[in-house]
Design a protein around this motif. Structure first.
Motif, PDB file in Angstrom:
ATOM      1  N   THR A 118      22.747  42.210  55.346  1.00 34.19           N
ATOM      2  CA  THR A 118      23.745  43.103  54.749  1.00 34.19           C
ATOM      3  C   THR A 118      23.951  42.770  53.266  1.00 34.19           C
ATOM      4  O   THR A 118      24.572  43.526  52.536  1.00 34.19           O
ATOM      5  CB  THR A 118      25.114  42.977  55.444  1.00 34.19           C
ATOM      6  N   CYS A 119      23.459  41.640  52.818  1.00 37.46           N
ATOM      7  CA  CYS A 119      23.607  41.117  51.453  1.00 37.46           C
ATOM      8  C   CYS A 119      23.345  42.179  50.374  1.00 37.46           C
ATOM      9  O   CYS A 119      22.331  42.865  50.471  1.00 37.46           O
ATOM     10  CB  CYS A 119      22.633  39.945  51.283  1.00 37.46           C
ATOM     11  N   PRO A 120      24.175  42.350  49.367  1.00 35.95           N
ATOM     12  CA  PRO A 120      25.336  41.555  48.932  1.00 35.95           C
ATOM     13  C   PRO A 120      26.649  41.863  49.656  1.00 35.95           C
ATOM     14  O   PRO A 120      27.706  41.462  49.164  1.00 35.95           O
ATOM     15  CB  PRO A 120      25.447  41.915  47.457  1.00 35.95           C
ATOM     16  N   VAL A 150      20.534  41.470  43.235  1.00 40.73           N
ATOM     17  CA  VAL A 150      21.948  41.138  43.399  1.00 40.73           C
ATOM     18  C   VAL A 150      22.204  40.703  44.846  1.00 40.73           C
ATOM     19  O   VAL A 150      21.822  41.410  45.790  1.00 40.73           O
ATOM     20  CB  VAL A 150      22.845  42.339  43.041  1.00 40.73           C
ATOM     21  N   HIS A 151      22.831  39.529  44.986  1.00 40.17           N
ATOM     22  CA  HIS A 151      23.121  38.939  46.299  1.00 40.17           C
ATOM     23  C   HIS A 151      24.563  38.440  46.345  1.00 40.17           C
ATOM     24  O   HIS A 151      25.185  38.240  45.309  1.00 40.17           O
ATOM     25  CB  HIS A 151      22.249  37.697  46.535  1.00 40.17           C
ATOM     26  N   HIS A 152      25.063  38.193  47.573  1.00 41.38           N
ATOM     27  CA  HIS A 152      26.274  37.360  47.702  1.00 41.38           C
ATOM     28  C   HIS A 152      25.867  36.074  48.419  1.00 41.38           C
ATOM     29  O   HIS A 152      24.892  36.049  49.169  1.00 41.38           O
ATOM     30  CB  HIS A 152      27.414  38.088  48.433  1.00 41.38           C
ATOM     31  N   TYR A 195      19.541  45.648  45.480  1.00 44.86           N
ATOM     32  CA  TYR A 195      20.283  44.844  46.454  1.00 44.86           C
ATOM     33  C   TYR A 195      19.309  44.302  47.498  1.00 44.86           C
ATOM     34  O   TYR A 195      18.332  44.976  47.861  1.00 44.86           O
ATOM     35  CB  TYR A 195      21.337  45.703  47.167  1.00 44.86           C
ATOM     36  N   HIS A 196      19.616  43.111  47.986  1.00 41.68           N
ATOM     37  CA  HIS A 196      18.816  42.474  49.043  1.00 41.68           C
ATOM     38  C   HIS A 196      18.687  43.401  50.261  1.00 41.68           C
ATOM     39  O   HIS A 196      17.638  43.485  50.892  1.00 41.68           O
ATOM     40  CB  HIS A 196      19.510  41.157  49.433  1.00 41.68           C
ATOM     41  N   SER A 197      19.772  44.094  50.553  1.00 40.28           N
ATOM     42  CA  SER A 197      19.827  44.951  51.757  1.00 40.28           C
ATOM     43  C   SER A 197      18.884  46.159  51.687  1.00 40.28           C
ATOM     44  O   SER A 197      18.753  46.885  52.670  1.00 40.28           O
ATOM     45  CB  SER A 197      21.253  45.446  51.971  1.00 40.28           C
TER      46      SER A 197
HETATM   47 ZN   LIG Z   1      20.670  38.026  49.600  1.00 43.37          ZN
END
Ligand SMILES: [Zn+2]
Length: 251
Positions: free
Chosen positions: A165-167, A30-32, A143-145
């Protein structure tokens, strides 16, 4: 490269149902997007934004295609990206076996305030994909973070060690493992994937459940406002309750 196509959640459910993927899939990232954010979204430029991201990833980053398999827009629409047969360019150290989902927006603190429609769509998309590929939401969503920039898994956000910090530090209350478990995971497990339910549904009475049902069906966009309306006005509550139970098939 595959054609970029947009789907509503019910169309997406059908699209995923018909998918045949030969690659093993065990993880949902999951990313933003951070940029583009809500500022660039006009309400009808889904494909343009997705296409621009693809061009940027190919021309500037030198990748073979757009990084992500899906982008979820503020209005709850899902747009396809990279073919699911290909490994994404999402998290160094966690790309093989993964599906990469981008949520359009900047969800760091002080950034975009996520719309309810997008919240519902994120929970729905994750649940639909998790069900399709037999992924346990408690262990298979990341999460990417939770990774370092050199591809080591930390398993949680760490301000000094995480690659990004993504998402986003304000994504469903934060980008930590505990924020995920507290705020996003319950929405994923509650999402009513109707065709897969084996147990008969019970009718809903509580305001929370009623509003969740209406939000899930993308009938309302501001859950806080409608919770307030239901609490203040008995007639509104009664109508919403009828609608929610009609949608569930429990009226
Ligand atoms: Zn990301």
């Amino acid at each position: 490269m595959s054609e970029l196509k947009s789907y509503t959640i019910s169309e997406f459910e059908k699209y995923v149902d018909d998918l045949r993927v030969s690659r093993d899939i065990s993880l949902i990232q999951v990313h933003h997007t951070y940029s583009p954010s809500y500022k660039q979204f006009t309400g009808n430029n889904h494909i343009t934004l997705q296409s621009n991201m693809r061009s940027y990833h190919i021309k500037t980053n030198g990748w073979s295609d757009i990084a992500q398999h899906f982008t979820i827009f503020p209005d709850g629409v899902v747009v396809t990206g990279r073919s699911l047969e290909m490994i994404p360019a999402g998290i160094k150290g966690a790309n093989s076996g993964a599906i990469c989902i981008e949520c359009l927006g900047n969800f760091d603190r002080g950034g975009d305030k996520m719309r309810d429609l997008q919240k519902c769509a994120i929970a729905a998309v994750i649940r639909i994909l998790a069900d399709k590929f037999g992924i346990n939401p408690e262990t298979g969503i990341v999460y990417h973070s939770w990774w370092t920039s050199d591809g080591k898994k930390i398993g949680d956000y760490n301000a000094t060690k995480s690659s990004k910090t993504c998402p986003g530090t304000n994504f469903f209350g934060g980008n930590s493992r505990s924020a995920f478990e507290k705020n996003l995971l319950p929405l994923i497990t509650q999402y009513n994937n109707k065709k897969d339910s084996t147990q008969p549904l019970k009718s809903v009475e509580s305001i929370n459940d009623i509003i969740w049902e209406l939000c899930n069906a993308c009938i309302i966009t501001d859950s806080n406002l409608w919770m307030k309306k239901c609490k203040e006005d008995n007639n509104t509550y009664w109508l919403c309750r009828k609608m929610a139970n009609y949608l569930r098939g429990t009226l």
